[in-house]
Write an enzyme that holds these catalytic residues in place. Structure first.
Site, short mmCIF file in Angstrom:
data_model
loop_
_atom_site.label_atom_id
_atom_site.label_comp_id
_atom_site.label_asym_id
_atom_site.label_seq_id
_atom_site.Cartn_x
_atom_site.Cartn_y
_atom_site.Cartn_z
N GLU A 225 44.78 31.38 17.39
CA GLU A 225 44.00 30.19 17.73
C GLU A 225 44.72 28.98 17.16
O GLU A 225 45.32 29.05 16.08
CB GLU A 225 42.59 30.28 17.15
CG GLU A 225 41.75 29.04 17.44
CD GLU A 225 40.30 29.18 17.00
OE1 GLU A 225 39.45 28.39 17.47
OE2 GLU A 225 40.00 30.08 16.21
N CYS A 426 36.84 29.42 18.28
CA CYS A 426 36.07 28.22 18.55
C CYS A 426 36.78 27.29 19.51
O CYS A 426 36.14 26.52 20.23
CB CYS A 426 35.75 27.52 17.24
SG CYS A 426 34.61 28.43 16.17
N GLU A 560 31.56 34.55 19.68
CA GLU A 560 30.52 34.56 18.64
C GLU A 560 29.39 33.58 18.93
O GLU A 560 28.90 32.87 18.04
CB GLU A 560 31.11 34.32 17.25
CG GLU A 560 31.83 33.03 17.00
CD GLU A 560 32.40 32.95 15.58
OE1 GLU A 560 32.32 31.86 14.98
OE2 GLU A 560 32.93 33.97 15.08
#
Length: 835
Positions: A225, A426, A560
């Site tokens: 990420e 994220c 998530e």
């Protein structure tokens, strides 16, 4: 599916193992009913969640669970915005509890959650005042509001009568959680006291070859990420910072001068610099730099990412788009200079008049520098306009243009990852709807890619895009595992001022736009796998240099996420479309950010109902958690969805990556191998972190411009990745010490690699004393050669590496595991071919 929070039976069974909360244990004659007071603390605006107190008479109040929070608000940004204001609790005629609270005290935004027992809570729903009737029946009369004194503080909330057993159950639950927290907080720094006087432990291991079972051959992978400057300034080998002049003021709140001209400056007189947007190269790249040159002598300077590492004798590819205003052409002297201004390499390039034209040159360094800068010096007066100013080392990973930093990519490849999850995390679902990562913005010519703010607070050029991710996976022999948003942004997205329910998932992508979004995901599968002769997106893949399919097999939907009605509606729509159009693709769902709780339970329930092939679990926990939860997957339903453990790491106070955390992870990975029939993939997180630019610790690999710094945890991953198997051999293990805290710190795993026939034995000792092991190995290992790799040190050690040796082994193997160590034997099936 096993429910890790269905623990009332556990509470009852454990009632004698931990103390009961104050006042509860003092009750000699239990009342039939008592008063229950529910409230959220005012000083923190309810950020600490819903709490309870009880009273025998409605006058004297006692805290339940010592202030334990039984449910918290999960709306909007972490910290300040996750508030529970004026919660009100009611019980309906069916016995179900409902909690309704305000999100911010404005009386217009509300939340609802329900529970059968006040312990396990269903998904949260957020609504506005005009939707109040959906969640609160017309016949509901609010419970009496009352202000009471709890633990010396005045609190306001609702009061009602409940059975004494309800309070007792609440208290026992909180006590169990406190007991478990103490257990999970065990750390190696306490071992001197905990294991004072402990003698070396003896371990007998008998491998049961007849009970071997197949396990996943893709257990160890990596998750990349763009966090901690992992891409631009990191893995992506571009040396020029802000090459496209698209940095946006405010996207990096930590840097005062962040904006379109960041990292650029003018040295010398007679030249002015400005950023313009008239007639750009591409609408996705709307800014460029204009130089108004009165006379030669000044230079435009790019400082790179804290300087550029230039190596003597190596070649660097320079390129830019340029145009001259005024009808005449110009020239630039392109130089690399060291800290003292000495020229390391230089070339002269022309700038044409008229439209944008790409120019390039190869610079060969005559000397080395770790803090070089790039300078562009106009050689005549005029109006120069520049964009996409780029400098790449030719020595990239596998030699690709627009490639990856060779040493950093090699460190990842050395892990032998079976798959790569990208681009988040994220970063995939972004900070709000406008920040959702769109894969189509990351492919095609670099000048047409659409950069954007990174959720971690800086800029993404998208130079490292989906094509480059797929190519990196192919270079390493790893399966690509792209993750796309499930039609909702991160539930921790900050509120939009003035917009009702403008925080969190923000209502998701509007349903009238979801067909288009679903098609984008289907197009990605085509981009990766379709025939380039008859598919638009596959043709773009071919134009980028890869006519053959990438062979995509997995796709993750969601990261998530909070499991809400908004999420479920969109996720189900995406999953149905992929299943219908591409049944060959394994879709991986999500079950929240924790190993238990509402999102975990709701996510697994959704997976069961939709019959998802696999779900993505995440959890970051203490070393003590990993020590005491080695049986976590033992009870999972083997007939249900498989598990991808997509993010995990052991966290200590201060967030170091050391021997203690590395061995806790190794201990747990032996249990994961044992459960490799249900757990199909794992990846530590995060992967990369640039020194001085970290938003998250610990990470697996730290780096700066000059060097790569693998951690202790990296070597755990390397030893498991390079010594993976696809068959698990159970073993009977006997330890001559009956203490649970001793036995839980010793672990073994035996696997076989069918490709080589090698037998691999992994042994972990998280004790401060050696463990003397006697292993009864399968027949056929007599007079075999083996390699032994040992990672060991003191618990706080960070700068460690495995040591290796070759040795001969037999069916009876005696070995002393050093204190605080991971030992890996690889026993060759052919002694002449030992690795």
């Amino acid at each position: 599916m096993m429910k890790h929070l269905a623990c009332i039976a556990v509470l009852c069974a454990c009632a004698g193992t931990f103390p009961v909360s104050a006042h509860i244990g003092e009750i000699m004659n239990e009342p039939d009913s008592v008063y229950l007071f529910s409230y959220a603390t005012v000083p923190d605006a309810g950020r600490s969640g819903l709490k309870f107190a009880w009273s025998p008479d409605g006058e004297k109040w006692f805290s339940v669970g010592n202030g334990y929070a039984y449910v918290k608000c999960d709306y909007a940004a972490w910290g300040a915005e996750k508030r529970m204001v004026d919660p009100e609790l009611r019980r309906d005629g069916e016995g179900t509890w409902h909690c309704i609270w305000q999100l911010n005290g404005n009386g217009k935004e509300f939340a609802h959650a329900a529970s059968e027992d006040l312990l396990s809570w269903k998904r949260q729903t957020y609504f506005t005042d005009d939707q109040f009737g959906r969640y609160v029946s017309d016949g509901w009369t609010k419970f009496p509001q009352k202000t009471v004194l709890v633990d010396g503080f005045s609190e306001s909330g609702t009061v009602q009568k409940v059975a004494w057993s309800d309070v007792e159950r609440l208290s026992m639950f909180a006590d169990h959680r406190a007991y478990r927290a103490r257990l999970h907080d065990e750390r190696a720094e306490q071992d001197g006291t905990r294991f004072a006087g402990l003698q070396p432990v003896n371990l007998k291991v008998k491998v049961l070859e007849g009970q071997a079972k197949p396990i996943s051959d893709k257990l160890i992978g990596v998750f990349f990420e763009d966090i901690n400057y992992g891409a631009d300034g990191g893995l992506y080998a571009e040396l020029v910072q802000n090459r496209d002049f698209e940095y946006v003021a405010g996207e990096n709140g930590r840097v005062k001068d962040w904006g379109p001209a960041y990292a650029w400056s003018v040295e010398g007189a007679g030249m002015q610099m400005s950023v313009k947007s008239e007639r750009p190269i591409h609408e996705n790249n709307s800014h460029y730099l204009a130089l108004d040159v009165e006379h030669a002598g000044a230079s435009l300077v790019n400082s790179g990412f804290d300087g550029m590492v230039i190596k003597e004798g190596e070649k660097y590819d320079f390129s830019f788009f340029g145009r001259m205003q005024g009808g005449k052409s110009g020239k630039l002297r392109v130089c690399l200079r060291d800290e003292s201004g000495n020229v390391l390499a230089d070339k002269t390039v022309s700038v044409s008049s008229g439209g944008w034209k790409k120019k390039s040159a190869v610079l060969r360094a005559e000397a080395s520098s770790g803090k070089a800068v790039l300078t562009l010096s106009p050689l005549a007066e005029g109006s120069y306009e520049l964009d996409m100013v780029s400098l790449f080392p030719q020595n990239t990973f596998k030699g690709h243009k627009n490639g990856l930093r060779a040493d950093l990519a090699q460190a990842i490849a050395d892990l032998h990852p079976r798959f790569v999850r990208f681009p988040g995390g994220c970063a995939s679902h972004g900070q709000g709807l406008e920040n959702i990562y769109r894969w189509k913005n990351t492919i095609g010519p670099l000048e047409s890619r659409k950069p954007m703010k990174n959720i971690w607070g800086y800029h993404q050029t998208m130079g490292l895009g989906y094509f480059e991710y797929f190519q990196f996976c192919e270079d390493m022999g790893a399966e690509p595992l792209p993750v796309l948003a499930a039609g909702v942004p991160c539930q921790n997205s900050a509120c939009i001022p003035g917009k009702l329910l403008g925080g969190g998932q923000q209502g998701g992508i509007p349903m009238e736009e979801m067909d288009e979004y679903v098609q984008d995901i289907l197009d990605l599968i085509d981009y990766a796998n379709a025939d380039s002769k008859n598919n638009k997106w596959a043709k773009m893949r071919a134009e980028a240099g890869h006519p053959e399919p990438f062979g995509l097999k997995y796709i993750g939907i969601g990261n998530e996420d909070q499991i809400t009605d908004v999420f479920e509606e969109r996720f189900a729509m995406i999953y149905k479309a992929i299943k219908e159009k591409h049944p060959e693709i394994t879709v991986i769902g999500t079950v929240g950010p924790f190993y238990e709780g509402t999102d975990y339970e709701e996510g697994w329930d959704l997976a069961d109902r939709l019959k998802l092939p696999m779900v993505d679990e995440h959890y970051y926990n203490t070393p003590g958690w990993f020590i005491y939860n080695q049986n976590y997957y033992d009870g999972y339903d083997r007939s249900g969805s498989k598990v991808y453990l997509g993010e995990y790491a052991a966290h200590l106070p201060g967030r170091p990556n050391n021997i203690e955390t590395a061995l806790a992870e190794a201990l747990y990975l032996t249990a994961v191998e044992r459960n490799g029939d249900i757990v199909r993939m794992t990846s530590y997180a995060p992967l990369l972190a640039k020194e001085g630019y970290t938003q998250w610790n610990p990470d697996l690999i730290y780096f700066n411009n000059r060097e790569v710094k693998p951690t202790a945890g990296y070597y755990t991953q390397l030893l498991f990745g390079q010594n993976a198997g696809d068959t698990y051999l159970p073993a009977e293990c006997a330890v001559d010490n009956q203490r649970e805290d001793v036995r839980k710190r010793i672990a073994t795993s035996v696997v076989r690699d069918s490709r080589t026939g090698d037998l691999i034995v992994k042994m972990v000792n998280l004790l401060p004393v050696p463990v003397k092991a006697d292993l009864d190995l399968p027949s056929g290992t007599s007079d075999s050669s083996a390699s032994l790799h040992v990672l060991s040190g003191k618990p706080a050690d960070k700068n460690v590496k495995p040591v290796s040796c070759l040795l001969a082994v037999g069916e009876d193997l005696a070995y002393e595991m050093p204190a605080y160590s991971l030992s890996v034997f690889r026993i060759s099936s052919d002694s002449s071919n030992n690795r």
